[in-house]
Motif scaffolding. Sequence first.
Motif, PDB file in Angstrom:
ATOM      1  N   ILE A   1       0.873  -1.177   0.000  1.00  0.00           N
ATOM      2  CA  ILE A   1       0.000   0.000   0.000  1.00  0.00           C
ATOM      3  C   ILE A   1       0.908   1.224   0.000  1.00  0.00           C
ATOM      4  O   ILE A   1       1.618   1.492   0.969  1.00  0.00           O
ATOM      5  N   CYS A   2       0.895   1.933  -1.108  1.00  0.00           N
ATOM      6  CA  CYS A   2       1.823   3.059  -1.305  1.00  0.00           C
ATOM      7  C   CYS A   2       1.076   4.374  -1.107  1.00  0.00           C
ATOM      8  O   CYS A   2       0.021   4.594  -1.713  1.00  0.00           O
ATOM      9  N   SER A   3       1.637   5.240  -0.280  1.00  0.00           N
ATOM     10  CA  SER A   3       0.939   6.485   0.002  1.00  0.00           C
ATOM     11  C   SER A   3       1.884   7.507   0.643  1.00  0.00           C
ATOM     12  O   SER A   3       2.888   7.140   1.254  1.00  0.00           O
ATOM     13  N   ARG A   4       1.507   8.761   0.493  1.00  0.00           N
ATOM     14  CA  ARG A   4       2.180   9.828   1.227  1.00  0.00           C
ATOM     15  C   ARG A   4       1.496  10.065   2.574  1.00  0.00           C
ATOM     16  O   ARG A   4       1.952  10.901   3.362  1.00  0.00           O
ATOM     17  N   ASP A   5       0.422   9.348   2.816  1.00  0.00           N
ATOM     18  CA  ASP A   5      -0.337   9.515   4.051  1.00  0.00           C
ATOM     19  C   ASP A   5       0.099   8.498   5.099  1.00  0.00           C
ATOM     20  O   ASP A   5       0.664   7.441   4.781  1.00  0.00           O
ATOM     21  N   SER A   6      -0.217   8.811   6.325  1.00  0.00           N
ATOM     22  CA  SER A   6       0.149   7.946   7.438  1.00  0.00           C
ATOM     23  C   SER A   6      -0.563   6.600   7.351  1.00  0.00           C
ATOM     24  O   SER A   6      -1.695   6.503   6.871  1.00  0.00           O
TER      25      SER A   6
ATOM     26  N   THR B   1      -6.179   9.887   0.529  1.00  0.00           N
ATOM     27  CA  THR B   1      -7.335  10.324   1.299  1.00  0.00           C
ATOM     28  C   THR B   1      -7.638  11.790   1.017  1.00  0.00           C
ATOM     29  O   THR B   1      -6.728  12.615   0.890  1.00  0.00           O
ATOM     30  N   LYS B   2      -8.923  12.103   0.939  1.00  0.00           N
ATOM     31  CA  LYS B   2      -9.318  13.487   0.694  1.00  0.00           C
ATOM     32  C   LYS B   2      -9.140  14.349   1.943  1.00  0.00           C
ATOM     33  O   LYS B   2      -9.379  15.561   1.902  1.00  0.00           O
ATOM     34  N   LYS B   3      -8.713  13.735   3.034  1.00  0.00           N
ATOM     35  CA  LYS B   3      -8.402  14.515   4.226  1.00  0.00           C
ATOM     36  C   LYS B   3      -7.305  15.534   3.946  1.00  0.00           C
ATOM     37  O   LYS B   3      -7.145  16.507   4.683  1.00  0.00           O
TER      38      LYS B   3
ATOM     39  N   VAL C   1      -9.272   5.703  -3.262  1.00  0.00           N
ATOM     40  CA  VAL C   1      -9.506   7.091  -2.867  1.00  0.00           C
ATOM     41  C   VAL C   1     -10.458   7.071  -1.679  1.00  0.00           C
ATOM     42  O   VAL C   1     -11.586   6.582  -1.789  1.00  0.00           O
ATOM     43  N   ASP C   2     -10.022   7.593  -0.564  1.00  0.00           N
ATOM     44  CA  ASP C   2     -10.732   7.432   0.701  1.00  0.00           C
ATOM     45  C   ASP C   2     -11.289   8.765   1.225  1.00  0.00           C
ATOM     46  O   ASP C   2     -10.857   9.831   0.811  1.00  0.00           O
ATOM     47  N   ASP C   3     -12.257   8.639   2.135  1.00  0.00           N
ATOM     48  CA  ASP C   3     -12.831   9.786   2.859  1.00  0.00           C
ATOM     49  C   ASP C   3     -13.525  10.789   1.942  1.00  0.00           C
ATOM     50  O   ASP C   3     -13.400  12.009   2.117  1.00  0.00           O
ATOM     51  N   LEU C   4     -14.254  10.266   0.967  1.00  0.00           N
ATOM     52  CA  LEU C   4     -15.017  11.113   0.057  1.00  0.00           C
ATOM     53  C   LEU C   4     -16.409  11.384   0.608  1.00  0.00           C
ATOM     54  O   LEU C   4     -16.886  10.700   1.512  1.00  0.00           O
ATOM     55  N   GLU C   5     -17.086  12.393   0.022  1.00  0.00           N
ATOM     56  CA  GLU C   5     -18.476  12.638   0.394  1.00  0.00           C
ATOM     57  C   GLU C   5     -19.411  11.676  -0.337  1.00  0.00           C
ATOM     58  O   GLU C   5     -20.472  11.315   0.162  1.00  0.00           O
ATOM     59  N   SER C   6     -18.993  11.265  -1.538  1.00  0.00           N
ATOM     60  CA  SER C   6     -19.793  10.337  -2.344  1.00  0.00           C
ATOM     61  C   SER C   6     -18.867   9.335  -3.019  1.00  0.00           C
ATOM     62  O   SER C   6     -17.740   9.675  -3.387  1.00  0.00           O
ATOM     63  N   SER C   7     -19.356   8.113  -3.202  1.00  0.00           N
ATOM     64  CA  SER C   7     -18.530   7.077  -3.839  1.00  0.00           C
ATOM     65  C   SER C   7     -19.323   6.328  -4.908  1.00  0.00           C
ATOM     66  O   SER C   7     -19.019   5.179  -5.216  1.00  0.00           O
TER      67      SER C   7
END
Length: 207
Positions: free
Chosen positions: A8-13, A63-65, A99-105
Amino acid sequence: MTRIKVAICSRDSEENYNWLKDFLEKRMCRKTKIEVHPVYITNNTSQFYKEVSGYHFAILYHTKKRGRINITNVTDSLYDQELQHLSGKFGRNHVAVVVDDLESSDHREKEIIINGQPDLKKHAGEVFLFTERDKDSTEERLIEMRDKTMKSKLKALRKYIKKSKGRTFIFKRIKDKRDQNSAFHVCSRRMTAQENEGPGFTDLDLW
């Protein structure tokens, strides 16, 4: 038991996607053992290329956070090079984007994201969207998988990862064939060049 190593590759924690790692490793697979490892992305691309080697499948997580869905093809995009590298290394069908933490999926939201960032479709076989509402439940509810929407998405992701094991062999054969063809063409060009140059003459040969 089949074993698949997933990065799982990400710039997020890692804390942001622990829920995903937990399900893939412990609750979603029986006959297939999925080993999930976090790969943190920094601006040191060479280090990322080194760390991501040795896996069968890659998930690019965003994440959209962070405030925006700026994965690729947009101003200040975060993963242009990384996404292209993953696709080139593993093959497009061995890469998924979450893509995580969206308002709609829903499907419409997915089309908007993909149409606005076409490299997602070019370099990843699938894009999975999750909302805060999907995960807005107690730990017990998630374990029991009562949320049908969440369950269907995670099952689809699991199925896609499991299929990648069979595609790995095919992709490797294609890549090996391309390497062989490339080597053959290089050798052919060298031989042709040597023939065109002829045996060569020195000043002594003219006498």
